[in-house]
Design a protein around this motif. Structure first.
Motif, mmCIF file in Angstrom:
data_model
loop_
_atom_site.group_PDB
_atom_site.id
_atom_site.type_symbol
_atom_site.label_atom_id
_atom_site.label_comp_id
_atom_site.label_asym_id
_atom_site.label_seq_id
_atom_site.Cartn_x
_atom_site.Cartn_y
_atom_site.Cartn_z
ATOM 1 N N PRO A 116 -48.575 -1.928 15.909
ATOM 2 C CA PRO A 116 -49.105 -0.598 16.199
ATOM 3 C C PRO A 116 -48.176 0.483 15.654
ATOM 4 O O PRO A 116 -46.966 0.384 15.791
ATOM 5 C CB PRO A 116 -49.170 -0.562 17.726
ATOM 6 N N ARG A 117 -48.783 1.478 15.056
ATOM 7 C CA ARG A 117 -48.031 2.497 14.329
ATOM 8 C C ARG A 117 -47.152 3.319 15.282
ATOM 9 O O ARG A 117 -47.624 3.783 16.317
ATOM 10 C CB ARG A 117 -49.008 3.412 13.598
ATOM 11 N N PRO A 118 -45.871 3.510 14.966
ATOM 12 C CA PRO A 118 -45.020 4.345 15.815
ATOM 13 C C PRO A 118 -45.403 5.816 15.705
ATOM 14 O O PRO A 118 -45.956 6.263 14.695
ATOM 15 C CB PRO A 118 -43.616 4.100 15.265
ATOM 16 N N ASP A 119 -45.109 6.564 16.749
ATOM 17 C CA ASP A 119 -45.329 8.009 16.729
ATOM 18 C C ASP A 119 -44.146 8.731 16.106
ATOM 19 O O ASP A 119 -44.284 9.871 15.648
ATOM 20 C CB ASP A 119 -45.534 8.528 18.156
ATOM 21 N N LEU A 120 -43.001 8.071 16.111
ATOM 22 C CA LEU A 120 -41.778 8.702 15.631
ATOM 23 C C LEU A 120 -40.879 7.628 15.038
ATOM 24 O O LEU A 120 -40.616 6.612 15.676
ATOM 25 C CB LEU A 120 -41.085 9.410 16.798
ATOM 26 N N VAL A 121 -40.434 7.840 13.791
ATOM 27 C CA VAL A 121 -39.472 6.944 13.149
ATOM 28 C C VAL A 121 -38.209 7.752 12.901
ATOM 29 O O VAL A 121 -38.248 8.793 12.239
ATOM 30 C CB VAL A 121 -40.003 6.383 11.815
ATOM 31 N N ILE A 122 -37.096 7.289 13.443
ATOM 32 C CA ILE A 122 -35.846 8.035 13.340
ATOM 33 C C ILE A 122 -34.839 7.247 12.519
ATOM 34 O O ILE A 122 -34.636 6.045 12.733
ATOM 35 C CB ILE A 122 -35.261 8.340 14.737
ATOM 36 N N GLY A 123 -34.189 7.939 11.596
ATOM 37 C CA GLY A 123 -33.123 7.332 10.817
ATOM 38 C C GLY A 123 -31.848 7.262 11.638
ATOM 39 O O GLY A 123 -31.286 8.284 12.014
ATOM 40 N N ARG A 124 -31.399 6.058 11.882
ATOM 41 C CA ARG A 124 -30.212 5.852 12.715
ATOM 42 C C ARG A 124 -28.960 5.826 11.841
ATOM 43 O O ARG A 124 -28.824 4.999 10.945
ATOM 44 C CB ARG A 124 -30.345 4.542 13.491
ATOM 45 N N ARG A 125 -28.038 6.744 12.121
ATOM 46 C CA ARG A 125 -26.805 6.831 11.347
ATOM 47 C C ARG A 125 -25.758 5.841 11.866
ATOM 48 O O ARG A 125 -25.822 5.394 13.010
ATOM 49 C CB ARG A 125 -26.250 8.256 11.417
ATOM 50 N N ASN A 126 -24.795 5.548 11.021
ATOM 51 C CA ASN A 126 -23.674 4.681 11.390
ATOM 52 C C ASN A 126 -22.537 5.567 11.882
ATOM 53 O O ASN A 126 -21.811 6.165 11.092
ATOM 54 C CB ASN A 126 -23.237 3.840 10.191
ATOM 55 N N PHE A 127 -22.349 5.642 13.189
ATOM 56 C CA PHE A 127 -21.326 6.516 13.753
ATOM 57 C C PHE A 127 -19.915 6.094 13.356
ATOM 58 O O PHE A 127 -18.985 6.896 13.378
ATOM 59 C CB PHE A 127 -21.437 6.548 15.277
ATOM 60 N N ARG A 128 -19.739 4.835 12.982
ATOM 61 C CA ARG A 128 -18.397 4.344 12.684
ATOM 62 C C ARG A 128 -17.776 4.991 11.454
ATOM 63 O O ARG A 128 -16.543 4.962 11.299
ATOM 64 C CB ARG A 128 -18.428 2.825 12.504
ATOM 65 N N MET A 130 -18.166 8.182 10.749
ATOM 66 C CA MET A 130 -18.008 9.602 11.038
ATOM 67 C C MET A 130 -16.560 9.927 11.401
ATOM 68 O O MET A 130 -15.808 9.042 11.844
ATOM 69 C CB MET A 130 -18.918 10.015 12.202
ATOM 70 N N PRO A 131 -16.154 11.176 11.265
ATOM 71 C CA PRO A 131 -14.843 11.585 11.789
ATOM 72 C C PRO A 131 -14.767 11.267 13.282
ATOM 73 O O PRO A 131 -15.792 11.300 13.979
ATOM 74 C CB PRO A 131 -14.821 13.093 11.537
ATOM 75 N N PRO A 132 -13.567 10.949 13.796
ATOM 76 C CA PRO A 132 -13.443 10.473 15.183
ATOM 77 C C PRO A 132 -14.098 11.349 16.239
ATOM 78 O O PRO A 132 -14.787 10.828 17.132
ATOM 79 C CB PRO A 132 -11.921 10.401 15.378
ATOM 80 N N MET A 133 -13.910 12.659 16.184
ATOM 81 C CA MET A 133 -14.479 13.521 17.217
ATOM 82 C C MET A 133 -15.998 13.550 17.151
ATOM 83 O O MET A 133 -16.672 13.556 18.182
ATOM 84 C CB MET A 133 -13.909 14.941 17.098
ATOM 85 N N ASN A 138 -21.197 11.846 19.411
ATOM 86 C CA ASN A 138 -22.504 11.215 19.219
ATOM 87 C C ASN A 138 -22.688 10.012 20.141
ATOM 88 O O ASN A 138 -23.778 9.811 20.706
ATOM 89 C CB ASN A 138 -22.672 10.785 17.759
ATOM 90 N N GLU A 139 -21.645 9.218 20.316
ATOM 91 C CA GLU A 139 -21.767 8.044 21.170
ATOM 92 C C GLU A 139 -21.939 8.431 22.633
ATOM 93 O O GLU A 139 -22.803 7.895 23.340
ATOM 94 C CB GLU A 139 -20.543 7.148 20.989
ATOM 95 N N LEU A 140 -21.136 9.396 23.109
ATOM 96 C CA LEU A 140 -21.262 9.834 24.502
ATOM 97 C C LEU A 140 -22.587 10.558 24.723
ATOM 98 O O LEU A 140 -23.251 10.372 25.749
ATOM 99 C CB LEU A 140 -20.084 10.736 24.874
ATOM 100 N N GLY A 141 -22.958 11.393 23.751
ATOM 101 C CA GLY A 141 -24.230 12.095 23.858
ATOM 102 C C GLY A 141 -25.404 11.137 23.873
ATOM 103 O O GLY A 141 -26.383 11.347 24.594
ATOM 104 N N GLY A 142 -25.304 10.061 23.094
ATOM 105 C CA GLY A 142 -26.369 9.069 23.074
ATOM 106 C C GLY A 142 -26.535 8.387 24.415
ATOM 107 O O GLY A 142 -27.658 8.164 24.883
ATOM 108 N N VAL A 201 -29.976 4.401 8.173
ATOM 109 C CA VAL A 201 -29.890 5.280 7.009
ATOM 110 C C VAL A 201 -28.421 5.502 6.663
ATOM 111 O O VAL A 201 -27.535 5.340 7.505
ATOM 112 C CB VAL A 201 -30.582 6.641 7.249
ATOM 113 N N ARG A 202 -28.188 5.867 5.428
ATOM 114 C CA ARG A 202 -26.828 6.169 4.993
ATOM 115 C C ARG A 202 -26.299 7.387 5.736
ATOM 116 O O ARG A 202 -27.042 8.327 6.030
ATOM 117 C CB ARG A 202 -26.793 6.442 3.492
ATOM 118 N N THR A 203 -25.023 7.356 6.031
ATOM 119 C CA THR A 203 -24.362 8.483 6.674
ATOM 120 C C THR A 203 -23.543 9.189 5.607
ATOM 121 O O THR A 203 -22.526 8.676 5.138
ATOM 122 C CB THR A 203 -23.454 8.005 7.820
ATOM 123 N N ILE A 204 -24.028 10.367 5.190
ATOM 124 C CA ILE A 204 -23.455 11.060 4.037
ATOM 125 C C ILE A 204 -22.866 12.388 4.490
ATOM 126 O O ILE A 204 -23.488 13.147 5.233
ATOM 127 C CB ILE A 204 -24.530 11.328 2.964
#
Length: 237
Positions: A116-128, A130-133, A138-142, A201-204
């Protein structure tokens, strides 16, 4: 002799890429041209003063101009209204600054085509990567947002996403102007009982300075989390 089916095949879904931009003149053209390899493109110029609109038109996008600058959330809603009026079934959003790779658009289209078709597809970034802060926030907010809506939401602020018409229509009543709109969009999908799919998705990082004011961002995020916790108790029709 087999009888031919009298039912006509369903038309392919119409999907458009939507790129909100504020003073992204040096970058918008290349993003538009790359996205056009896969989808028609709408750019919402959110009160830029550097020729963003002109560069986007030259690259082949349909350009909407929002004056004065009103924020990313307001720009996205302007684009949603245009897409809905034009009869599009879904909108794929990506940023104008090059932090989303348009060559990944087919992955979103493939995810959206699965039944069944999703209503929302989100690109998940690789937090690892990212800069530490930023990784920590992002991890705590998630975790906080996942608690608020009652389901795992591994990346609530990724702007690279494909949004079905039911969700785009439901978000038009929002008055969130900034990043909060994208977080609220997930709450809206949950309240609708919608399906959410995730793709990596790529984290750029393009080397540009961040426009985020940490304390103001934190206060806004806490407000959105509290509101999400209240809202999920009242499903939308």
């Amino acid at each position: 002799m087999a009888l031919a089916s009298s039912s006509a095949p369903e038309p392919a879904p119409r999907i458009v890429a939507l790129i909100p931009g504020y003073n992204e003149g040096p970058r918008i053209g290349s993003v538009v041209r790359a996205a056009l390899e896969h989808l028609p493109v709408i750019v919402v110029d959110d009160g830029s003063s550097d020729g963003t609109a002109a560069r986007a038109r030259e690259a082949g996008a349909t350009v909407l101009e929002q004056r004065p600058n009103q924020g990313k959330g307001a720009a996205l809603r302007m684009g949603f209204r245009h897409a809905i009026a034009a009869g599009y079934d879904a909108v794929l959003t990506l940023d104008a600054d090059g932090q989303h790779d348009p060559t990944e658009i087919p992955h979103f289209l493939e995810a959206w085509a699965i039944e069944p078709r999703p209503d929302l597809v989100i690109g998940r970034r690789n937090f690892r990567v990212m800069p530490p802060m930023r990784r920590l926030s992002n991890e705590l907010g998630g975790r906080a947002f996942s608690w608020a809506v009652g389901r795992p939401i591994p990346d609530n602020q990724s702007g690279y996403r494909l949004i079905g018409r039911r969700v785009t229509e439901a978000t038009l009543a929002s008055d969130e102007a900034g990043f909060e709109f994208e977080v609220e969009m997930i709450t809206t999908c949950v309240r609708l009982g919608g399906r959410i799919a995730w793709i990596p998705v790529r984290t750029i990082y393009a080397g540009e300075p961040s426009h985020i004011r940490p304390l103001a961002h934190l206060r806004s995020f806490i407000r959105v989390v509290r509101k999400a916790r209240q809202d999920v108790k009242e499903p939308l029709g």
